[in-house]
Design a protein around this motif. Structure first.
Motif, PDB file in Angstrom:
ATOM      1  N   VAL A 163       0.877  -1.185   0.000  1.00  0.00           N
ATOM      2  CA  VAL A 163       0.000   0.000   0.000  1.00  0.00           C
ATOM      3  C   VAL A 163       0.914   1.235   0.000  1.00  0.00           C
ATOM      4  CG1 VAL A 163      -1.838  -1.193   1.290  1.00  0.00           C
ATOM      5  CG2 VAL A 163      -0.139   0.184   2.537  1.00  0.00           C
ATOM      6  N   PRO A 164       0.371   2.424  -0.253  1.00  0.00           N
ATOM      7  CA  PRO A 164       1.236   3.609  -0.216  1.00  0.00           C
ATOM      8  C   PRO A 164       1.895   3.807   1.155  1.00  0.00           C
ATOM      9  CG  PRO A 164      -0.837   4.127  -1.287  1.00  0.00           C
ATOM     10  CD  PRO A 164      -0.997   2.747  -0.715  1.00  0.00           C
ATOM     11  N   ALA A 165       3.103   4.350   1.102  1.00  0.00           N
ATOM     12  CA  ALA A 165       3.824   4.688   2.340  1.00  0.00           C
ATOM     13  C   ALA A 165       3.871   6.197   2.468  1.00  0.00           C
ATOM     14  CB  ALA A 165       5.229   4.107   2.322  1.00  0.00           C
ATOM     15  N   GLY A 166       3.546   6.698   3.664  1.00  0.00           N
ATOM     16  CA  GLY A 166       3.763   8.098   3.981  1.00  0.00           C
ATOM     17  C   GLY A 166       5.149   8.236   4.586  1.00  0.00           C
ATOM     18  N   ALA A 167       5.371   9.340   5.301  1.00  0.00           N
ATOM     19  CA  ALA A 167       6.677   9.556   5.930  1.00  0.00           C
ATOM     20  C   ALA A 167       6.506  10.383   7.189  1.00  0.00           C
ATOM     21  CB  ALA A 167       7.623  10.270   4.968  1.00  0.00           C
ATOM     22  N   ALA A 168       6.986   9.855   8.308  1.00  0.00           N
ATOM     23  CA  ALA A 168       7.043  10.643   9.540  1.00  0.00           C
ATOM     24  C   ALA A 168       8.274  11.538   9.445  1.00  0.00           C
ATOM     25  CB  ALA A 168       7.128   9.719  10.754  1.00  0.00           C
ATOM     26  N   VAL A 169       8.041  12.848   9.468  1.00  0.00           N
ATOM     27  CA  VAL A 169       9.152  13.812   9.353  1.00  0.00           C
ATOM     28  C   VAL A 169       9.243  14.706  10.593  1.00  0.00           C
ATOM     29  CG1 VAL A 169       9.149  13.760   6.830  1.00  0.00           C
ATOM     30  CG2 VAL A 169       7.755  15.468   8.017  1.00  0.00           C
ATOM     31  N   LYS A 170       8.632  14.238  11.690  1.00  0.00           N
ATOM     32  CA  LYS A 170       8.734  14.969  12.957  1.00  0.00           C
ATOM     33  C   LYS A 170      10.206  15.065  13.388  1.00  0.00           C
ATOM     34  CE  LYS A 170       7.728  10.599  15.231  1.00  0.00           C
ATOM     35  NZ  LYS A 170       6.649   9.674  15.574  1.00  0.00           N
ATOM     36  N   ALA A 171      10.438  15.887  14.417  1.00  0.00           N
ATOM     37  CA  ALA A 171      11.805  16.087  14.937  1.00  0.00           C
ATOM     38  C   ALA A 171      12.775  16.390  13.792  1.00  0.00           C
ATOM     39  CB  ALA A 171      12.261  14.874  15.753  1.00  0.00           C
ATOM     40  N   ASP A 172      12.344  17.323  12.933  1.00  0.00           N
ATOM     41  CA  ASP A 172      13.160  17.750  11.786  1.00  0.00           C
ATOM     42  C   ASP A 172      13.640  16.561  10.954  1.00  0.00           C
ATOM     43  OD1 ASP A 172      14.214  19.635  10.085  1.00  0.00           O
ATOM     44  OD2 ASP A 172      16.091  19.854  11.192  1.00  0.00           O
ATOM     45  N   GLY A 173      12.672  15.730  10.557  1.00  0.00           N
ATOM     46  CA  GLY A 173      13.043  14.570   9.745  1.00  0.00           C
ATOM     47  C   GLY A 173      14.053  13.709  10.470  1.00  0.00           C
TER      48      GLY A 173
END
Ligand SMILES: *Cc1c(COP(=O)(O)O)cnc(C)c1O
Length: 341
Positions: A27-37
């Protein structure tokens, strides 16, 4: 201005890791970019993954959402901590969606932005963020883009994984939402039962190894390089660094290098860290200082101004330093010159 320490960041590896996770999930993957990636630079990560086709990004707070700036075309951003009592103005002015976590947040959003889509977090066993399942009735009337839950133990073979999966299936069946999402990086490795409509990896995008299943597939993204300030001759019987914890048992050559715990190279690497000059492995002598490290340079011709690669293979560095891969990545400091390939 010249900086004596840099992070070489590999765009191709970042995108390859994202693609591998999406393929693994089916399935599609998003991206956690918290804490400045995760310390590598959120803006640069969003640009690169956005260009590769990533459409779902996650940060923790509205401040982080604002810092990201303009999103790639067609991409959406979700603020995982939702909308607190002091977030209303920022949320209404932002294109990001809140992920609502509590009855208070649900009521706040219904009142402030009726009809505007949101995400919702349901707690299925972690007891960190999210509505309890018996509170799901409060969601009537919301337009939910994505219903989320989050796994507490996906990096282990733990019975809570299957229990959370079963609870999330129940919640998903009874709560109307456009999409459902459960898995972080490690969850994506547990099997496609955990994929639902979208996965939310963070760590593995940035070269962390969430579970053994990903070994050999996930590529390192960040390489630490630091420049030599001084070359020294240490005599037998002399010590190096704070606490005099290393004592030379023979004459040796050493290089003093521009990086320390203030850059996220933590004290846990004292006496166990290593660097490379070409293929030669250089052992760290004594304690990590705030801004400096001392490496023995036997077998390598290392002088002032030379660059050393600081070994930072994440699983290995975590084991050596006693810190998690997450702490090591997010600790990488602001003094690095971050250079994307
Ligand atoms: C941080 C976070 C993720 C990403 O987790 P990783 O273990 O880094 O892959 C996914 N979902 C939620 C809710 C998070 O807070």
């Amino acid at each position: 201005m010249h900086r004596p320490l840099r992070l070489d960041l590999d765009s191709t590896a970042l995108v390859a890791n994202w693609r591998w996770l999406a393929e693994r999930a089916g399935v599609p993957a998003g991206a956690a970019v918290k804490a400045d990636g995760y310390g590598l630079g959120a803006r640069a990560v969003v640009e690169r993954l956005g260009a590769a086709g990533c459409r779902d990004f996650f940060v923790s707070t509205w401040w982080e959402a604002e810092q990201l700036g303009t999103l790639p075309d067609g991409a959406s951003l979700v603020v995982l901590h939702g909308i607190g009592p002091d977030d209303l103005a920022a949320a209404l002015a932002s294109p990001a969606r809140p992920c609502l976590n509590t009855p208070e947040q649900v009521a706040r959003w219904k009142q402030a932005a009726p009809g505007r889509p949101c995400d919702v977090m349901i707690d299925t066993g972690m007891n960190r963020l999210g509505l309890r399942q018996e509170e799901a009735g409060l969601l009537d009337g919301l337009i939910i883009d994505t219903l989320h839950s989050h796994l507490a133990c996906a990096d282990e073979d733990h019975p809570l994984n299957a229990a959370q999966l079963a609870r999330f299936r129940d919640a998903a069946a009874s709560t109307p939402a456009k999409r459902h999402a459960l898995a972080n990086s490690a969850g994506t490795c547990l099997g496609r039962d955990y994929s639902f409509d979208l996965v939310r990896p963070g760590l593995a995008l940035y070269g962390g190894l969430p579970r053994e299943e990903a070994a050999g597939a996930i590529r390192p993204v960040a390489r630490l390089q630091a420049q030599v300030v001084q070359r020294r001759s240490v005599r037998a019987g002399e010590s190096c660094g704070y606490g005099a914890t290393f004592v030379a048992d023979r004459d040796l050559k050493a290089a003093v290098v521009n990086i320390g715990y203030a850059d996220g190279y933590f004290r846990g690497f004292s006496s166990v860290g290593t660097a490379r000059a070409g293929d030669t492995v250089l052992p760290l002598l004594g304690r990590v200082s705030m801004d400096l490290l001392i490496f023995a340079t036997a077998g390598a011709d290392v002088g002032e101004g030379d660059w050393l690669t600081i070994d930072f293979d994440l699983p290995q560095a975590a084991e050596r330093s006693g810190m998690s891969q997450y702490e090591l990545l997010t600790g990488l400091g602001s003094r690095f010159d971050r250079r994307w390939s």
